[in-house]
Design a protein around this motif. Structure first.
Motif, PDB file in Angstrom:
ATOM      1  N   ILE A  56       0.831  -1.207   0.000  1.00 35.20           N
ATOM      2  CA  ILE A  56       0.000   0.000   0.000  1.00 35.20           C
ATOM      3  C   ILE A  56       0.866   1.257   0.000  1.00 35.20           C
ATOM      4  O   ILE A  56       0.614   2.191  -0.771  1.00 35.20           O
ATOM      5  CB  ILE A  56      -0.959  -0.017   1.207  1.00 35.20           C
ATOM      6  N   ASP A  57       1.894   1.285   0.848  1.00 28.50           N
ATOM      7  CA  ASP A  57       2.741   2.474   0.949  1.00 28.50           C
ATOM      8  C   ASP A  57       3.566   2.708  -0.311  1.00 28.50           C
ATOM      9  O   ASP A  57       3.579   3.806  -0.866  1.00 28.50           O
ATOM     10  CB  ASP A  57       3.677   2.368   2.157  1.00 28.50           C
ATOM     11  N   GLN A  58       4.287   1.696  -0.756  1.00 23.25           N
ATOM     12  CA  GLN A  58       5.210   1.894  -1.869  1.00 23.25           C
ATOM     13  C   GLN A  58       4.550   1.743  -3.230  1.00 23.25           C
ATOM     14  O   GLN A  58       4.926   2.416  -4.183  1.00 23.25           O
ATOM     15  CB  GLN A  58       6.380   0.907  -1.745  1.00 23.25           C
ATOM     16  N   GLY A  59       3.565   0.854  -3.318  1.00 22.64           N
ATOM     17  CA  GLY A  59       2.946   0.613  -4.616  1.00 22.64           C
ATOM     18  C   GLY A  59       1.887   1.626  -4.987  1.00 22.64           C
ATOM     19  O   GLY A  59       1.831   2.077  -6.136  1.00 22.64           O
ATOM     20  N   PHE A  60       1.063   1.990  -4.051  1.00 17.08           N
ATOM     21  CA  PHE A  60      -0.054   2.863  -4.373  1.00 17.08           C
ATOM     22  C   PHE A  60       0.191   4.326  -3.991  1.00 17.08           C
ATOM     23  O   PHE A  60      -0.267   5.226  -4.696  1.00 17.08           O
ATOM     24  CB  PHE A  60      -1.327   2.352  -3.703  1.00 17.08           C
ATOM     25  N   VAL A  61       0.902   4.561  -2.907  1.00 17.72           N
ATOM     26  CA  VAL A  61       1.157   5.942  -2.493  1.00 17.72           C
ATOM     27  C   VAL A  61       2.329   6.519  -3.262  1.00 17.72           C
ATOM     28  O   VAL A  61       2.236   7.594  -3.856  1.00 17.72           O
ATOM     29  CB  VAL A  61       1.387   6.022  -0.962  1.00 17.72           C
ATOM     30  N   GLU A  62       3.470   5.789  -3.264  1.00 17.41           N
ATOM     31  CA  GLU A  62       4.663   6.278  -3.947  1.00 17.41           C
ATOM     32  C   GLU A  62       4.685   5.927  -5.431  1.00 17.41           C
ATOM     33  O   GLU A  62       5.551   6.389  -6.166  1.00 17.41           O
ATOM     34  CB  GLU A  62       5.911   5.710  -3.259  1.00 17.41           C
ATOM     35  N   LYS A  63       3.786   5.074  -5.867  1.00 27.91           N
ATOM     36  CA  LYS A  63       3.668   4.633  -7.272  1.00 27.91           C
ATOM     37  C   LYS A  63       4.973   4.021  -7.788  1.00 27.91           C
ATOM     38  O   LYS A  63       5.394   4.271  -8.906  1.00 27.91           O
ATOM     39  CB  LYS A  63       3.242   5.794  -8.170  1.00 27.91           C
ATOM     40  N   ASN A  64       5.613   3.222  -6.964  1.00 25.34           N
ATOM     41  CA  ASN A  64       6.854   2.552  -7.330  1.00 25.34           C
ATOM     42  C   ASN A  64       6.509   1.121  -7.718  1.00 25.34           C
ATOM     43  O   ASN A  64       6.329   0.250  -6.876  1.00 25.34           O
ATOM     44  CB  ASN A  64       7.837   2.589  -6.151  1.00 25.34           C
TER      45      ASN A  64
END
Length: 121
Positions: free
Chosen positions: A62-70
Motif C-alpha cells: 500500500i505504501d510503496q505501490g499505491f502511495v509512492e507509485k513505485n
C-alpha cells in the motif's frame, strides 16, 4: 434474569482430584510421540508468524505501490507475499499431519494395549 449463575461447591471427589491417571496416560501414550507433538507446535508458531509477516508486506504494498507509485518494489513485495502464504500453507499442512500422526499413533497403541489385555484375561 435469563441466565442464573449456578455456583455449586465442589464435591469431595472434585476436591481430592488425583492427577496420577493423567500423568500415567501421558507417560505411556503421549511421551513416545513427543517428537510429532513438538513438530506440530513448531509448525504452528512458524505458520502464525508468516501471517504477521504478510501483514507487514501488505502495508509495504500500500505504501510503496499505491502511495509512492513505485512499480518495481510492488512486484518484489508481491512475490514476497506469495512466498509468505506458500510457506504458511506448507507449515500448516505439516502441522496437521504431525498432530494427526501423534494422535493416531497414541490412540493405536492404547487400543492395542486394551485389546491385548482383553484377550489375556
Amino acid at each position: 434474569m435469563l441466565f442464573k449463575k449456578n455456583k455449586k461447591e465442589p464435591t469431595e471427589k472434585q476436591k481430592n482430584f488425583n492427577w496420577a491417571v493423567y500423568i500415567r496416560v501421558w507417560k505411556e501414550f503421549g511421551l513416545p510421540y513427543i517428537h510429532w507433538l513438538v513438530l506440530g507446535v513448531v509448525c504452528t508458531i512458524i505458520a502464525a508468524s508468516t501471517v504477521g509477516y504478510a501483514i507487514t508486506l501488505v502495508q509495504k504494498i500500500i505504501d510503496q505501490g499505491f502511495v509512492e507509485k513505485n512499480m518495481d518494489t510492488l512486484y518484489i513485495v508481491g512475490a514476497q507475499l506469495v512466498g509468505a502464504y506458500t510457506l504458511k500453507s506448507i507449515f500448516s499442512y505439516t502441522r496437521i499431519v504431525a498432530m494427526s500422526k501423534a494422535g493416531t499413533q497414541g490412540l493405536a497403541s492404547l487400543r492395542c494395549r486394551m485389546f491385548d489385555r482383553m484377550l489375556f484375561q
